[in-house]
Design a protein around this motif. Structure first.
Motif, PDB file in Angstrom:
ATOM      1  N   ALA A 101     -23.183  39.392-111.322  1.00 28.93           N
ATOM      2  CA  ALA A 101     -24.605  39.591-111.616  1.00 28.93           C
ATOM      3  C   ALA A 101     -24.768  40.817-112.518  1.00 28.93           C
ATOM      4  O   ALA A 101     -24.034  41.802-112.378  1.00 28.93           O
ATOM      5  CB  ALA A 101     -25.397  39.779-110.320  1.00 28.93           C
ATOM      6  N   PHE A 102     -25.726  40.759-113.425  1.00 28.79           N
ATOM      7  CA  PHE A 102     -25.911  41.860-114.378  1.00 28.79           C
ATOM      8  C   PHE A 102     -26.396  43.127-113.691  1.00 28.79           C
ATOM      9  O   PHE A 102     -25.896  44.220-113.945  1.00 28.79           O
ATOM     10  CB  PHE A 102     -26.907  41.442-115.465  1.00 28.79           C
ATOM     11  CG  PHE A 102     -27.241  42.534-116.440  1.00 28.79           C
ATOM     12  CD1 PHE A 102     -26.386  42.833-117.474  1.00 28.79           C
ATOM     13  CD2 PHE A 102     -28.415  43.269-116.314  1.00 28.79           C
ATOM     14  CE1 PHE A 102     -26.671  43.848-118.375  1.00 28.79           C
ATOM     15  CE2 PHE A 102     -28.717  44.285-117.204  1.00 28.79           C
ATOM     16  CZ  PHE A 102     -27.842  44.573-118.243  1.00 28.79           C
ATOM     17  N   ASP A 103     -27.376  43.000-112.815  1.00 27.00           N
ATOM     18  CA  ASP A 103     -27.955  44.179-112.158  1.00 27.00           C
ATOM     19  C   ASP A 103     -28.770  43.708-110.969  1.00 27.00           C
ATOM     20  O   ASP A 103     -28.897  42.498-110.717  1.00 27.00           O
ATOM     21  CB  ASP A 103     -28.842  44.955-113.136  1.00 27.00           C
ATOM     22  CG  ASP A 103     -28.934  46.443-112.791  1.00 27.00           C
ATOM     23  OD1 ASP A 103     -28.607  46.806-111.642  1.00 27.00           O
ATOM     24  OD2 ASP A 103     -29.340  47.223-113.659  1.00 27.00           O
ATOM     25  N   CYS A 104     -29.330  44.646-110.247  1.00 25.11           N
ATOM     26  CA  CYS A 104     -30.177  44.316-109.104  1.00 25.11           C
ATOM     27  C   CYS A 104     -31.455  45.149-109.152  1.00 25.11           C
ATOM     28  O   CYS A 104     -31.476  46.243-109.697  1.00 25.11           O
ATOM     29  CB  CYS A 104     -29.447  44.577-107.788  1.00 25.11           C
ATOM     30  SG  CYS A 104     -29.030  46.314-107.509  1.00 25.11           S
ATOM     31  N   THR A 161     -25.653  50.695-115.029  1.00 29.40           N
ATOM     32  CA  THR A 161     -25.667  49.235-115.106  1.00 29.40           C
ATOM     33  C   THR A 161     -24.295  48.699-115.480  1.00 29.40           C
ATOM     34  O   THR A 161     -23.722  49.095-116.481  1.00 29.40           O
ATOM     35  CB  THR A 161     -26.700  48.766-116.136  1.00 29.40           C
ATOM     36  OG1 THR A 161     -27.969  49.318-115.820  1.00 29.40           O
ATOM     37  CG2 THR A 161     -26.798  47.249-116.151  1.00 29.40           C
ATOM     38  N   GLY A 162     -23.777  47.788-114.667  1.00 29.85           N
ATOM     39  CA  GLY A 162     -22.436  47.272-114.855  1.00 29.85           C
ATOM     40  C   GLY A 162     -21.376  48.083-114.144  1.00 29.85           C
ATOM     41  O   GLY A 162     -20.202  47.707-114.117  1.00 29.85           O
ATOM     42  N   GLN A 185     -23.044  56.788-109.211  1.00 34.07           N
ATOM     43  CA  GLN A 185     -23.414  55.466-109.723  1.00 34.07           C
ATOM     44  C   GLN A 185     -24.893  55.282-109.445  1.00 34.07           C
ATOM     45  O   GLN A 185     -25.335  55.438-108.312  1.00 34.07           O
ATOM     46  CB  GLN A 185     -22.598  54.377-109.014  1.00 34.07           C
ATOM     47  CG  GLN A 185     -23.206  52.984-109.030  1.00 34.07           C
ATOM     48  CD  GLN A 185     -23.134  52.312-110.392  1.00 34.07           C
ATOM     49  OE1 GLN A 185     -22.193  52.501-111.149  1.00 34.07           O
ATOM     50  NE2 GLN A 185     -24.147  51.514-110.707  1.00 34.07           N
ATOM     51  N   HIS A 186     -25.689  54.981-110.462  1.00 29.72           N
ATOM     52  CA  HIS A 186     -27.114  54.738-110.251  1.00 29.72           C
ATOM     53  C   HIS A 186     -27.272  53.494-109.385  1.00 29.72           C
ATOM     54  O   HIS A 186     -26.854  52.402-109.777  1.00 29.72           O
ATOM     55  CB  HIS A 186     -27.840  54.533-111.582  1.00 29.72           C
ATOM     56  CG  HIS A 186     -27.772  55.730-112.483  1.00 29.72           C
ATOM     57  ND1 HIS A 186     -27.924  55.635-113.846  1.00 29.72           N
ATOM     58  CD2 HIS A 186     -27.575  57.047-112.220  1.00 29.72           C
ATOM     59  CE1 HIS A 186     -27.835  56.846-114.378  1.00 29.72           C
ATOM     60  NE2 HIS A 186     -27.606  57.711-113.410  1.00 29.72           N
ATOM     61  N   THR A 276     -19.928  52.298-118.265  1.00 36.01           N
ATOM     62  CA  THR A 276     -21.066  51.484-118.666  1.00 36.01           C
ATOM     63  C   THR A 276     -22.380  51.924-118.014  1.00 36.01           C
ATOM     64  O   THR A 276     -22.397  52.318-116.851  1.00 36.01           O
ATOM     65  CB  THR A 276     -20.787  50.005-118.327  1.00 36.01           C
ATOM     66  OG1 THR A 276     -21.948  49.215-118.590  1.00 36.01           O
ATOM     67  CG2 THR A 276     -20.425  49.841-116.868  1.00 36.01           C
ATOM     68  N   GLY A 277     -23.479  51.839-118.757  1.00 39.57           N
ATOM     69  CA  GLY A 277     -24.775  52.178-118.191  1.00 39.57           C
ATOM     70  C   GLY A 277     -25.822  52.378-119.274  1.00 39.57           C
ATOM     71  O   GLY A 277     -25.497  52.752-120.401  1.00 39.57           O
TER      72      GLY A 277
END
Length: 346
Positions: A101-104, A161-162, A185-186, A276-277
């Motif tokens: 999944a790309f993000d939440c 993100t990722g 990690q965000h 990545t982000g």
């Protein structure tokens, strides 16, 4: 530029209406359909061929995780998971991110529907431009370097993100005696404990959510708690975790910049990576590390889900070497090992 075509999948008509309203407020997004369960969604995907899907986790007939697995296997499409911020929801979301999944995004829990999903439209547009993540094999035995000898160093990593998938890829190659490793990690509140637990089950080192005052030890990886506090490294006779409850920094809490700036005074003892982000959190902190004599690497554009944070850091001069994700673990270990030759291989 063509508008991003989105399919909204959620068992709640009210939640679907809120998500559609948020997305339709952006002129670059078109909501092409909606569905109340995976079976309706399957037909809608065939009919509309959406660019991006927003997917609820808890649904009738088939849960979102099982449906995501089918999407990624049969018709790979960028997916943004929509989850309640509960322990069960957190665990399922972490699994979804690991599946590709790309993000939440979290569902509103305080009744403030008007301000729900503030970043959803932006994430949808980023997802539409992203490469589809390939699912990792969670049963793969971690690679461990029996010859690795840690030096008196610390590893610091920042991602957004990722990053769930990227961090898993990096840490699976860490040996059980890796240097103390701190990570920001965000991630939404309550998700990081589940994330740490998942990584702990897949990796050789012990991975845990950071606690205030916890000593930094060889063979342990500490992840900043989501949205609760910033993670810093307290420098004294022994290094330890420090959680601070200051305001957002670089738009985030926890902030990668806060973590990186806290370790910069350690100079050559620090090896840091920015992964990545979206955005630019961590770029200035990474530059401080490099200027103080620490070693720095950044994830390259080709392997980043979102080439935002590493791009800004690279353009700022904070990144000593850009590397594909598959080579970042070996670079970090080489630079933090007892036999560091001072070079990073491409």
């Amino acid at each position: 530029m063509n508008r991003v075509r989105v399919l909204v999948v959620d068992d709640s008509p009210t939640m679907r209406a809120i998500i559609k309203q948020k997305l339709r407020s952006d002129p670059d997004i078109e909501v092409v359909g909606e569905a109340g369960d995976p079976y309706e969604a399957r037909e809608a995907i065939k009919t509309h061929s959406p660019d991006v899907i927003t997917l609820d986790i808890e649904m009738p007939n088939m849960n979102g995780i099982d449906f995501l697995e089918k999407i990624m296997r049969l018709r790979p499409t960028p997916v943004i998971m929509v989850s309640t911020l509960t322990q069960n929801g957190a665990s399922a979301t972490i699994e979804a991110l690991a599946l590709g999944a790309f993000d939440c995004v979290g569902k509103p829990t305080d009744g403030d529907l008007a301000n729900a999903f503030p970043n959803l439209a932006r994430k949808v547009k980023l997802a539409a431009r992203s490469p589809i993540s390939k699912r990792r094999n969670a049963s793969t035995v971690p690679q461990r370097d029996a010859n690795y000898r840690p030096a008196n160093k610390i590893i610091a990593i920042g991602s957004s993100t990722g990053g769930v998938e990227a961090l898993g890829e990096v840490l699976k190659d860490f040996p059980a005696n890796c240097p103390p490793t701190v990570i920001t990690q965000h991630m939404p509140e309550s998700f990081t404990a589940s994330f740490a637990g998942r990584l702990n089950s897949l990796c050789a080192p012990e991975v845990l959510e950071a606690k205030d005052g916890a000593p930094l030890e060889v063979g342990k990886v500490y992840i900043a708690p989501g949205r609760i506090a910033h993670l810093e490294v307290k420098i004294g006779e022994k290094l330890s975790c420090r959680l601070t409850h200051a305001d957002l920094v670089s738009g985030h809490k926890p902030s990668v910049d806060v973590l990186f700036r806290s370790v910069a005074p350690l100079g050559a003892r620090v090896v840091a990576a920015i992964l990545t982000g979206m955005g630019q959190d961590g770029a200035e902190g990474l530059l401080e590390i490099r200027n103080a004599g620490g070693r720095t690497v950044g994830q390259d554009e080709a392997t980043s889900v979102v080439y935002g944070m590493p791009r800004v850091a690279f353009e700022l001069g904070a990144v000593e070497k850009q590397l594909p994700l598959s080579k970042i673990a070996s670079a970090l270990l080489k630079l933090s090992g007892a036999e560091d030759e001072g070079r990073i291989s491409a």
